[in-house]
Design a protein around this motif. Structure first.
Motif, PDB file in Angstrom:
ATOM      1  N   VAL A 105       0.839  -1.204   0.000  1.00 48.00           N
ATOM      2  CA  VAL A 105       0.000   0.000   0.000  1.00 48.00           C
ATOM      3  C   VAL A 105       0.871   1.250   0.000  1.00 48.00           C
ATOM      4  O   VAL A 105       0.610   2.217  -0.736  1.00 48.00           O
ATOM      5  N   LEU A 106       1.914   1.260   0.820  1.00 44.87           N
ATOM      6  CA  LEU A 106       2.794   2.419   0.908  1.00 44.87           C
ATOM      7  C   LEU A 106       3.516   2.688  -0.406  1.00 44.87           C
ATOM      8  O   LEU A 106       3.784   3.851  -0.746  1.00 44.87           O
ATOM      9  N   VAL A 107       3.838   1.632  -1.158  1.00 45.98           N
ATOM     10  CA  VAL A 107       4.564   1.808  -2.419  1.00 45.98           C
ATOM     11  C   VAL A 107       3.793   2.694  -3.381  1.00 45.98           C
ATOM     12  O   VAL A 107       4.377   3.530  -4.086  1.00 45.98           O
ATOM     13  N   THR A 108       2.478   2.547  -3.426  1.00 49.01           N
ATOM     14  CA  THR A 108       1.675   3.336  -4.359  1.00 49.01           C
ATOM     15  C   THR A 108       1.002   4.533  -3.688  1.00 49.01           C
ATOM     16  O   THR A 108       1.114   5.661  -4.159  1.00 49.01           O
ATOM     17  N   ALA A 109       0.303   4.310  -2.589  1.00 49.82           N
ATOM     18  CA  ALA A 109      -0.421   5.409  -1.937  1.00 49.82           C
ATOM     19  C   ALA A 109       0.535   6.441  -1.360  1.00 49.82           C
ATOM     20  O   ALA A 109       0.167   7.618  -1.228  1.00 49.82           O
ATOM     21  N   GLY A 110       1.749   6.025  -1.016  1.00 49.48           N
ATOM     22  CA  GLY A 110       2.709   6.972  -0.478  1.00 49.48           C
ATOM     23  C   GLY A 110       3.038   8.092  -1.450  1.00 49.48           C
ATOM     24  O   GLY A 110       3.259   9.242  -1.050  1.00 49.48           O
ATOM     25  N   GLU A 111       3.062   7.794  -2.744  1.00 49.95           N
ATOM     26  CA  GLU A 111       3.344   8.824  -3.740  1.00 49.95           C
ATOM     27  C   GLU A 111       2.198   9.818  -3.860  1.00 49.95           C
ATOM     28  O   GLU A 111       2.402  10.988  -4.176  1.00 49.95           O
ATOM     29  N   TYR A 112       0.980   9.360  -3.633  1.00 54.00           N
ATOM     30  CA  TYR A 112      -0.159  10.281  -3.661  1.00 54.00           C
ATOM     31  C   TYR A 112      -0.138  11.207  -2.457  1.00 54.00           C
ATOM     32  O   TYR A 112      -0.498  12.383  -2.550  1.00 54.00           O
ATOM     33  N   SER A 113       0.267  10.696  -1.305  1.00 52.31           N
ATOM     34  CA  SER A 113       0.278  11.524  -0.098  1.00 52.31           C
ATOM     35  C   SER A 113       1.375  12.581  -0.154  1.00 52.31           C
ATOM     36  O   SER A 113       1.218  13.673   0.402  1.00 52.31           O
ATOM     37  N   THR A 114       2.490  12.293  -0.832  1.00 55.15           N
ATOM     38  CA  THR A 114       3.578  13.266  -0.940  1.00 55.15           C
ATOM     39  C   THR A 114       3.468  14.137  -2.191  1.00 55.15           C
ATOM     40  O   THR A 114       4.172  15.134  -2.302  1.00 55.15           O
ATOM     41  N   GLY A 115       2.615  13.768  -3.124  1.00 51.24           N
ATOM     42  CA  GLY A 115       2.491  14.514  -4.375  1.00 51.24           C
ATOM     43  C   GLY A 115       3.495  14.108  -5.429  1.00 51.24           C
ATOM     44  O   GLY A 115       3.492  14.669  -6.538  1.00 51.24           O
ATOM     45  N   MET A 116       4.361  13.142  -5.130  1.00 44.89           N
ATOM     46  CA  MET A 116       5.373  12.704  -6.088  1.00 44.89           C
ATOM     47  C   MET A 116       4.759  12.020  -7.301  1.00 44.89           C
ATOM     48  O   MET A 116       5.397  11.916  -8.353  1.00 44.89           O
ATOM     49  N   THR A 119       5.936  11.493 -11.356  1.00 42.11           N
ATOM     50  CA  THR A 119       6.029  10.157 -11.947  1.00 42.11           C
ATOM     51  C   THR A 119       5.201  10.071 -13.218  1.00 42.11           C
ATOM     52  O   THR A 119       5.672   9.571 -14.250  1.00 42.11           O
ATOM     53  N   LEU A 120       3.968  10.563 -13.185  1.00 43.69           N
ATOM     54  CA  LEU A 120       3.100  10.467 -14.351  1.00 43.69           C
ATOM     55  C   LEU A 120       3.460  11.489 -15.426  1.00 43.69           C
ATOM     56  O   LEU A 120       3.114  11.301 -16.589  1.00 43.69           O
ATOM     57  N   ALA A 121       4.145  12.566 -15.047  1.00 42.25           N
ATOM     58  CA  ALA A 121       4.653  13.487 -16.060  1.00 42.25           C
ATOM     59  C   ALA A 121       5.770  12.831 -16.866  1.00 42.25           C
ATOM     60  O   ALA A 121       5.911  13.069 -18.069  1.00 42.25           O
ATOM     61  N   ALA A 122       6.550  11.988 -16.201  1.00 49.19           N
ATOM     62  CA  ALA A 122       7.622  11.279 -16.902  1.00 49.19           C
ATOM     63  C   ALA A 122       7.099  10.100 -17.702  1.00 49.19           C
ATOM     64  O   ALA A 122       7.692   9.712 -18.709  1.00 49.19           O
ATOM     65  N   VAL A 123       5.988   9.521 -17.248  1.00 47.17           N
ATOM     66  CA  VAL A 123       5.384   8.366 -17.941  1.00 47.17           C
ATOM     67  C   VAL A 123       3.922   8.717 -18.219  1.00 47.17           C
ATOM     68  O   VAL A 123       3.019   8.318 -17.479  1.00 47.17           O
ATOM     69  N   PRO A 124       3.650   9.464 -19.285  1.00 44.67           N
ATOM     70  CA  PRO A 124       2.287   9.954 -19.523  1.00 44.67           C
ATOM     71  C   PRO A 124       1.248   8.853 -19.750  1.00 44.67           C
ATOM     72  O   PRO A 124       0.058   9.081 -19.537  1.00 44.67           O
ATOM     73  N   ARG A 125       1.661   7.705 -20.194  1.00 40.81           N
ATOM     74  CA  ARG A 125       0.678   6.651 -20.477  1.00 40.81           C
ATOM     75  C   ARG A 125       0.100   6.043 -19.202  1.00 40.81           C
ATOM     76  O   ARG A 125      -0.873   5.294 -19.268  1.00 40.81           O
ATOM     77  N   ARG A 126       0.700   6.308 -18.062  1.00 45.78           N
ATOM     78  CA  ARG A 126       0.189   5.968 -16.727  1.00 45.78           C
ATOM     79  C   ARG A 126       0.217   4.473 -16.395  1.00 45.78           C
ATOM     80  O   ARG A 126       0.774   4.082 -15.382  1.00 45.78           O
TER      81      ARG A 126
END
Length: 279
Positions: A101-112, A116-123
């Motif tokens: 959970v932390l691997v993915t949700a952690g990026e949402y909580s920090t805004g990172m 990440t999605l700016a570098a990989v636009p296809r998501r």
């Protein structure tokens, strides 16, 4: 009379920049680097391995002392060295699932996640890479812990009715099944984190799915329990590494298939939200 000669200026040349392309290998490499750059990764993986090994050895020691004293607990009467060694699986799954959970949700909580999605636009490659990288790490940790615990635990219960070796039928399959189960739990945790985009929400749903719902199902009429209980994620997962089975449990192959369906469902929900909603 002087003549002016025009000299043509040589065009300025700029060094060619390397053409960077977003490839699956590079996305995997970036997710691998991000995973190991977090202190929580090392701590939580260590706790997962510790839970798996420590509780397995404690169960083996308790069984041995019960046999020697002639006062064996009923809960351990039908135990084997495999079931004793995998006693800590339920505790290890929480540590590995929470880290997923932390691997993915952690990026949402920090805004990172925006970077990440700016570098990989296809998501979607981001989701697949996160799930694959952490799933593989959880698989290795779970499998290593299962085999280490069994080898040490077998020595503890040597000479007792529970004693078994790797050459016994189904032992290797059970240990590999436990490692695969923990790896898939990690993938489900990563999917829940991406689906809910909340660390607290992802952990709550994970704990409820693996531990609370099976207990609530026991309150239903017995006829309903027999139809529903074997197909719950935790029970289907346990069927993957159980050494023996009866009419109320799934076979290892069926348990794996059911658990893979639950994993695909979680990943499908995470993929749909990642594509359809803004970050």
């Amino acid at each position: 009379m002087s003549t002016l000669t025009a000299t043509a200026e040589e065009p300025r040349t700029t060094p060619d920049r390397p053409a960077y392309r977003v490839t699956g290998r590079r996305v995997l490499s970036s997710e691998w680097a991000k995973l190991w750059s977090l202190r929580s990764t090392w701590i939580t993986l260590g706790l997962g391995l510790l839970f798996l090994v420590a509780f397995g050895l404690i169960a083996s020691s308790r069984y041995k002392s019960g046999i020697d004293s002639g006062n064996l607990d009923r809960d351990f009467a039908a135990s084997t060295s495999v079931s004793l060694s995998l006693f800590g699986t339920n505790f290890a799954q929480l540590a590995l699932g929470v880290l997923g959970v932390l691997v993915t949700a952690g990026e949402y909580s920090t805004g990172m996640i925006r970077s990440t999605l700016a570098a990989v636009p296809r998501r979607l490659p981001v989701l697949w890479s996160k799930a694959a990288v952490f799933g593989l790490v959880a698989l290795v940790v779970g499998t290593l812990g299962a085999f280490v615990t069994f080898l040490i635990g077998s020595g503890i219960v040597s000479g007792t009715p529970a004693a078994m070796s790797l050459s016994h039928a189904g032992v290797v399959r059970s240990l590999l099944g436990a490692g695969l189960y923990l790896g898939l739990v990690g993938v489900i945790g990563a999917a829940l984190g991406a689906l809910l985009r909340s660390v607290a929400g992802g952990i709550s749903v994970l704990v409820a799915t693996l531990m609370l719902i099976p207990g609530l199902i026991s309150l239903l009429p017995s006829s309903w329990q027999d139809d529903i209980s074997p197909y719950l994620p935790s029970n289907a997962g346990q069927a993957m590494f159980a050494l023996t089975h009866d009419s109320t449990t799934l076979s290892p192959g069926t348990g794996l298939l059911v658990f893979l369906c639950w994993t695909a469902l979680a990943l499908g929900g995470a993929a749909y939200r990642l594509v359809r909603s803004d970050v």
